[in-house]
Design a protein around this motif. Structure first.
Motif, PDB file in Angstrom:
ATOM      1  N   PRO A 134       0.842  -1.215   0.000  1.00 55.19           N
ATOM      2  CA  PRO A 134       0.000   0.000   0.000  1.00 55.19           C
ATOM      3  C   PRO A 134       0.877   1.266   0.000  1.00 55.19           C
ATOM      4  O   PRO A 134       1.005   1.947   1.020  1.00 55.19           O
ATOM      5  N   TRP A 135       1.424   1.590  -1.151  1.00 59.26           N
ATOM      6  CA  TRP A 135       2.366   2.708  -1.248  1.00 59.26           C
ATOM      7  C   TRP A 135       1.712   4.036  -0.873  1.00 59.26           C
ATOM      8  O   TRP A 135       2.399   4.991  -0.482  1.00 59.26           O
ATOM      9  N   HIS A 136       0.400   4.108  -0.982  1.00 58.73           N
ATOM     10  CA  HIS A 136      -0.261   5.362  -0.629  1.00 58.73           C
ATOM     11  C   HIS A 136      -0.184   5.651   0.875  1.00 58.73           C
ATOM     12  O   HIS A 136      -0.499   6.766   1.307  1.00 58.73           O
ATOM     13  N   LEU A 137       0.241   4.639   1.689  1.00 55.00           N
ATOM     14  CA  LEU A 137       0.379   4.825   3.136  1.00 55.00           C
ATOM     15  C   LEU A 137       1.791   5.245   3.544  1.00 55.00           C
ATOM     16  O   LEU A 137       2.067   5.405   4.734  1.00 55.00           O
ATOM     17  N   TRP A 138       2.685   5.376   2.588  1.00 55.06           N
ATOM     18  CA  TRP A 138       4.029   5.919   2.883  1.00 55.06           C
ATOM     19  C   TRP A 138       3.839   7.274   3.551  1.00 55.06           C
ATOM     20  O   TRP A 138       3.085   8.118   3.075  1.00 55.06           O
ATOM     21  N   ASP A 139       4.507   7.509   4.658  1.00 55.19           N
ATOM     22  CA  ASP A 139       4.244   8.729   5.430  1.00 55.19           C
ATOM     23  C   ASP A 139       4.492   9.997   4.614  1.00 55.19           C
ATOM     24  O   ASP A 139       3.827  11.018   4.826  1.00 55.19           O
ATOM     25  N   LEU A 140       5.437   9.967   3.677  1.00 53.91           N
ATOM     26  CA  LEU A 140       5.673  11.151   2.843  1.00 53.91           C
ATOM     27  C   LEU A 140       4.434  11.495   2.022  1.00 53.91           C
ATOM     28  O   LEU A 140       4.118  12.655   1.810  1.00 53.91           O
ATOM     29  N   ILE A 141       3.721  10.476   1.560  1.00 48.43           N
ATOM     30  CA  ILE A 141       2.547  10.689   0.711  1.00 48.43           C
ATOM     31  C   ILE A 141       1.284  10.879   1.544  1.00 48.43           C
ATOM     32  O   ILE A 141       0.476  11.760   1.280  1.00 48.43           O
ATOM     33  N   ASP A 142       1.126  10.075   2.558  1.00 48.12           N
ATOM     34  CA  ASP A 142      -0.100  10.085   3.342  1.00 48.12           C
ATOM     35  C   ASP A 142      -0.161  11.246   4.331  1.00 48.12           C
ATOM     36  O   ASP A 142      -1.244  11.737   4.653  1.00 48.12           O
ATOM     37  N   ARG A 143       1.025  11.710   4.760  1.00 50.69           N
ATOM     38  CA  ARG A 143       1.036  12.731   5.812  1.00 50.69           C
ATOM     39  C   ARG A 143       1.559  14.091   5.333  1.00 50.69           C
ATOM     40  O   ARG A 143       1.008  15.137   5.667  1.00 50.69           O
ATOM     41  N   ASP A 144       2.638  14.088   4.550  1.00 55.70           N
ATOM     42  CA  ASP A 144       3.329  15.336   4.228  1.00 55.70           C
ATOM     43  C   ASP A 144       2.962  15.902   2.851  1.00 55.70           C
ATOM     44  O   ASP A 144       2.821  17.110   2.693  1.00 55.70           O
ATOM     45  N   TYR A 145       2.833  15.028   1.849  1.00 56.33           N
ATOM     46  CA  TYR A 145       2.570  15.486   0.475  1.00 56.33           C
ATOM     47  C   TYR A 145       1.151  15.060   0.090  1.00 56.33           C
ATOM     48  O   TYR A 145       0.927  14.012  -0.505  1.00 56.33           O
ATOM     49  N   LEU A 146       0.203  15.923   0.440  1.00 51.97           N
ATOM     50  CA  LEU A 146      -1.202  15.559   0.325  1.00 51.97           C
ATOM     51  C   LEU A 146      -1.716  15.588  -1.108  1.00 51.97           C
ATOM     52  O   LEU A 146      -2.821  15.133  -1.379  1.00 51.97           O
ATOM     53  N   LYS A 147      -0.917  16.157  -2.055  1.00 50.36           N
ATOM     54  CA  LYS A 147      -1.319  16.180  -3.462  1.00 50.36           C
ATOM     55  C   LYS A 147      -0.546  15.151  -4.283  1.00 50.36           C
ATOM     56  O   LYS A 147      -0.513  15.230  -5.504  1.00 50.36           O
ATOM     57  N   ALA A 148       0.037  14.182  -3.587  1.00 48.40           N
ATOM     58  CA  ALA A 148       0.775  13.136  -4.292  1.00 48.40           C
ATOM     59  C   ALA A 148      -0.119  11.917  -4.482  1.00 48.40           C
ATOM     60  O   ALA A 148      -0.993  11.625  -3.666  1.00 48.40           O
ATOM     61  N   GLU A 149       0.087  11.204  -5.587  1.00 49.75           N
ATOM     62  CA  GLU A 149      -0.661   9.977  -5.873  1.00 49.75           C
ATOM     63  C   GLU A 149       0.284   8.945  -6.468  1.00 49.75           C
ATOM     64  O   GLU A 149       1.123   9.258  -7.319  1.00 49.75           O
ATOM     65  N   VAL A 150       0.147   7.705  -6.002  1.00 48.59           N
ATOM     66  CA  VAL A 150       1.025   6.622  -6.434  1.00 48.59           C
ATOM     67  C   VAL A 150       0.440   5.945  -7.660  1.00 48.59           C
ATOM     68  O   VAL A 150      -0.764   5.692  -7.747  1.00 48.59           O
ATOM     69  N   VAL A 151       1.318   5.643  -8.615  1.00 49.27           N
ATOM     70  CA  VAL A 151       0.941   4.962  -9.845  1.00 49.27           C
ATOM     71  C   VAL A 151       1.908   3.814 -10.057  1.00 49.27           C
ATOM     72  O   VAL A 151       3.128   3.973  -9.905  1.00 49.27           O
TER      73      VAL A 151
END
Length: 779
Positions: A134-151
């Protein structure tokens, strides 16, 4: 600026992973690259397997075609266990990504990416085990970079052969929707959501046969392929159940799908179960973007995801923003459906430009309606400002420029100007002068001129003093000579002197006023022909200007009499002198009292001062003037001496900053020449369009400006090149407008240039900005 982060992963959780991070702007080569390593992590491999097993034990009605699952234990207990396993996976994932050997990659990310930037994170790996994380749960994406999306993607990158994407943005999105076997699930909800999509043409295949799908993919172009129903992945093979009896593998659709990609297929959505295997096989066929569910998906979760995804995506936002928003919305039902937000996955080919939803193209009818409405509103606004006098100064300055730009003319041969200069003051005849002319000098001047039989003589010199001694000839001449016209002034500037009287003995029929009406910048552009004196105390009761009296007398000798039309306009022969009215032409805030027309200066050798032949008082008195110079001409007598300051500014320039001033006698000659030349020679007067004509003229240029804005925005997408095109096109049309207005001015028609230029630029710019914004939203 949108950013692209590519994380290449080589390895697996058992052996460790070699990681390479690349960062750059979307559509450009990466500018930053760094490598790191992630150690083996068997605990996370076990945790993800346990979560998957727990999750799959929850659902009875999912979009998966498989054997029945035997349920035991309390459902709430199994939900709690699923949430616990999910937390363990998340903890293992973030601990793993905090490994010391991976720290350089993390620090590079933090250094080059801002938290508020929109970031596409491309995970490129062959390892299915890593794709399940679940790469979308990486803290950088889930907590810090709220406009990031994993593909998810594959390591290899090849160019995709597909139809031009611009075709998508110019027409409706074509969707092929396959509604397969719906045993135990409700795909009708999916159908209803697709039917409501804006700017989309959706074709539905309900429980079709294989041949139906194959024919559609071969024979028609599609932008989106949608499937709802049962599906599953087993080993290397994945299949979808297209009806109650048949299933279809991706390999069986291989050639049809490749043809669809070549014809413009950009997105495949499989709102069905167990989609990672489907994504892997579809990606091998170079389908640009694919959305699948990583695990079996409950029917309600599938419907909720599709609803939230389509709402955002069809509004014009990116596919990544749409999936991210839909995932976050699914978090709200995880109490009933644990792991719902983990399910949606984007898988895409690394070499494609991400697809965006096409908003409805602005129709030609709508464009025309927008153009007409905007042009009308802007025209009304500009003309409203003009009506209040807001453009009068700039319009008069351009009027002056046009006046100076006209072709040169010849001198008026009907006139002769006798000037009294500073040198003429030294003549013996001028010893007893009380103004610019003594009684003796005037007497001898009139005697000399009378010998040569002029048509008329205009005395543009105030001569209201009593005659001195033995001037019987002058007194008699002033009284009885019907060819002699003298000047007076109706209103003086000083309060203690209401005006200046005409010479004693001159009959009212041979009196003419010298009053003029300069503009607020002191430049004289108007010709005051007649007025009714308002001050009853004024010694000057003349109704017509001196130049008008001389013109009437001259034309009377040619058999042409002055009269007034039914509308009250002065007419001489066939020429009607239209009276200047309030809010007429460039004059919107001016005193139009009396009978005024625009003064059409005659420019000779670049100067209005050379309108007619000139001789001095000395020349006449000393016999240097012959009969040919005077006979049958209108002779004007006036001073040009600077000491008298009888000068008026004109539209003609002698330098960079000063108007050329001409003496009063030259001004009278200009006005006299205008009247006589218009009647005898057909020389044009300066006229303006009627109010309705000016409105149509200005509005037409507003429409032209809007048409340029439409042409530029339709022909070229928003870019620096399109802006340059609009600037060049607008500049070219402004040049054409200027030439038109100047050419018409040569013919004596003063059309509005300033308001026309304003509405052209304003309407063109507004329409272009509006359409560019629509295109930007569409794209």
């Amino acid at each position: 600026m949108k950013k692209l982060v590519v994380l290449k992963l080589d390895g697996d959780l058992h052996l460790g992973v070699q990681a390479t991070l690349e960062i750059g702007e979307e559509g450009k080569r990466p500018t930053t690259e760094i490598t790191g390593k992630l150690p083996s992590n068997l605990d996370m491999a076990i945790a993800i397997d346990q979560w998957q097993s727990t999750y799959r034990s929850l659902w009875k009605f999912t979009r998966i075609k498989a054997k029945k699952i035997i349920y035991d234990g309390c459902i709430s207990q199994r939900r709690q266990e699923c949430n616990t396993k999910a937390s363990e996976v998340r903890e293992h994932l973030n601990d793993w990504l905090l490994s010391e050997s991976f720290r350089p990659v993390r620090e590079k990310w933090l250094k080059h990416l801002m938290p508020d930037e929109e970031v596409r994170v491309l995970i490129r790996t062959h390892c299915l085990q890593l794709k399940k994380l679940p790469w979308h749960l990486w803290d950088l994406i889930d907590r810090d970079y709220l406009k990031a999306e994993v593909v998810l993607s594959i390591p290899e990158s090849e160019a995709v052969t597909t139809a031009l994407q611009t075709s998508i943005f110019r027409s409706k999105i074509r969707i092929l929707a396959i509604l397969g076997d719906s045993d135990g699930i409700d795909v009708e909800q999916d159908r209803q959501l697709l039917e409501k999509l804006p700017n989309a043409a959706t074709t539905f295949l309900v429980e079709p046969q294989y041949s139906d799908i194959d024919d559609k993919l071969w024979k028609q172009p599609w932008n989106v392929l949608f499937f709802a129903g049962h599906s599953k992945s087993e080993g290397e093979a994945s299949c979808i159940y297209i009806n109650k009896t048949d299933k279809l593998t991706i390999d069986e659709l291989r050639y049809a799908l490749r043809n669809a990609v070549a014809n413009g297929l950009q997105l495949a959505i499989f709102n069905s179960c167990d989609g990672l295997g489907l994504a892997r096989e579809l990606q091998d066929l170079q389908i640009p973007q694919i959305i699948v569910m990583r695990e079996p998906v409950p029917d309600k979760v599938a419907q909720k995801f599709l609803k939230h995804f389509l709402e955002v995506f069809s509004s014009g936002q990116s596919i990544y923003a749409a999936v991210r928003t839909a995932r976050q919305r699914l978090k709200g039902i995880e109490k009933e459906y644990p792991g719902a937000s983990w399910l949606p996955v984007i898988s895409e080919h690394p070499a494609v430009v991400p697809m965006t939803w096409a908003k409805p193209r602005i129709s030609n009818t709508r464009r025309l309606g927008t153009l007409l409405l905007l042009s009308l509103l802007i025209t009304v606004g500009v003309l409203g400002v003009r009506y209040q006098g807001g453009l009068q100064t700039s319009e008069l300055l351009l009027y002056d420029k046009f006046m100076r730009a006209r072709p040169q003319e010849k001198q008026d041969p009907r006139l002769l100007i006798v000037t009294v200069t500073e040198e003429d003051f030294q003549l013996p005849e001028q010893k007893e002068r009380r103004g610019s002319l003594s009684d003796l000098a005037l007497t001898r001047l009139l005697e000399k001129l009378a010998q040569f039989q002029p048509k008329a003589i205009g005395l543009d010199i105030y001569y209201d003093q009593l005659l001195q001694g033995n001037q019987a000839y002058l007194a008699t001449r002033l009284k009885i000579d019907d060819r002699l016209f003298a000047i007076c002034k109706v209103q003086e500037l000083t309060k203690d002197r209401p005006g200046i009287a005409p010479p004693l003995g001159v009959t009212p029929e041979r009196q003419g006023f010298s009053d003029i009406i300069p503009d607020t910048d002191h430049v004289l552009r108007r010709h005051l022909l007649a007025m009714q004196p308002a001050d009853v105390t004024s010694p000057c009761t003349a109704r017509y200007a001196l130049n008008a009296q001389l013109a009437f007398h001259y034309l009377q000798g040619e058999g042409i009499s002055a009269k007034y039309t039914d509308s009250g306009d002065l007419q001489l022969g066939k020429v009607v002198f239209k009276q200047l009215q309030p809010h007429m032409g460039g004059y919107q805030q001016a005193d139009t009292g009396g009978y005024q027309i625009l003064l059409n200066y005659r420019s000779v050798q670049g100067s209005p001062g050379e309108i007619a032949p000139k001789v001095t008082l000395t020349d006449v008195l000393r016999g240097k003037v012959n009969a040919e110079q005077v006979k049958d001409r209108i002779v004007l007598i006036g001073t040009t001496a600077q000491s008298f300051r009888d000068y008026s500014p004109t539209p003609y320039m002698t330098g960079q900053a000063f108007s050329e001033e001409i003496p009063g006698v030259i001004l009278q000659a200009q006005m006299l020449s205008q009247l006589v030349s218009a009647v005898m020679d057909g020389r044009p007067l300066i006229s303006v369009l009627p109010v309705w004509g000016e409105v149509l003229w200005v509005w037409s240029w507003s429409v032209v400006g809007g048409a340029i804005g439409i042409a530029g925005s339709v022909a070229i997408a928003p870019s620096d090149r399109s802006k340059l095109y609009l600037i060049l096109a607008g500049g070219g049309v402004l040049g054409v407008l200027y030439v038109f207005c100047l050419t018409l001015f040569y013919q004596g028609i003063w059309v509005p240039l300033v308001p026309s230029a304003l509405v052209l630029v304003a309407t063109g710019g507004t329409v272009a900005i509006y359409l560019f914004s629509q295109q930007s939203n569409d794209n």
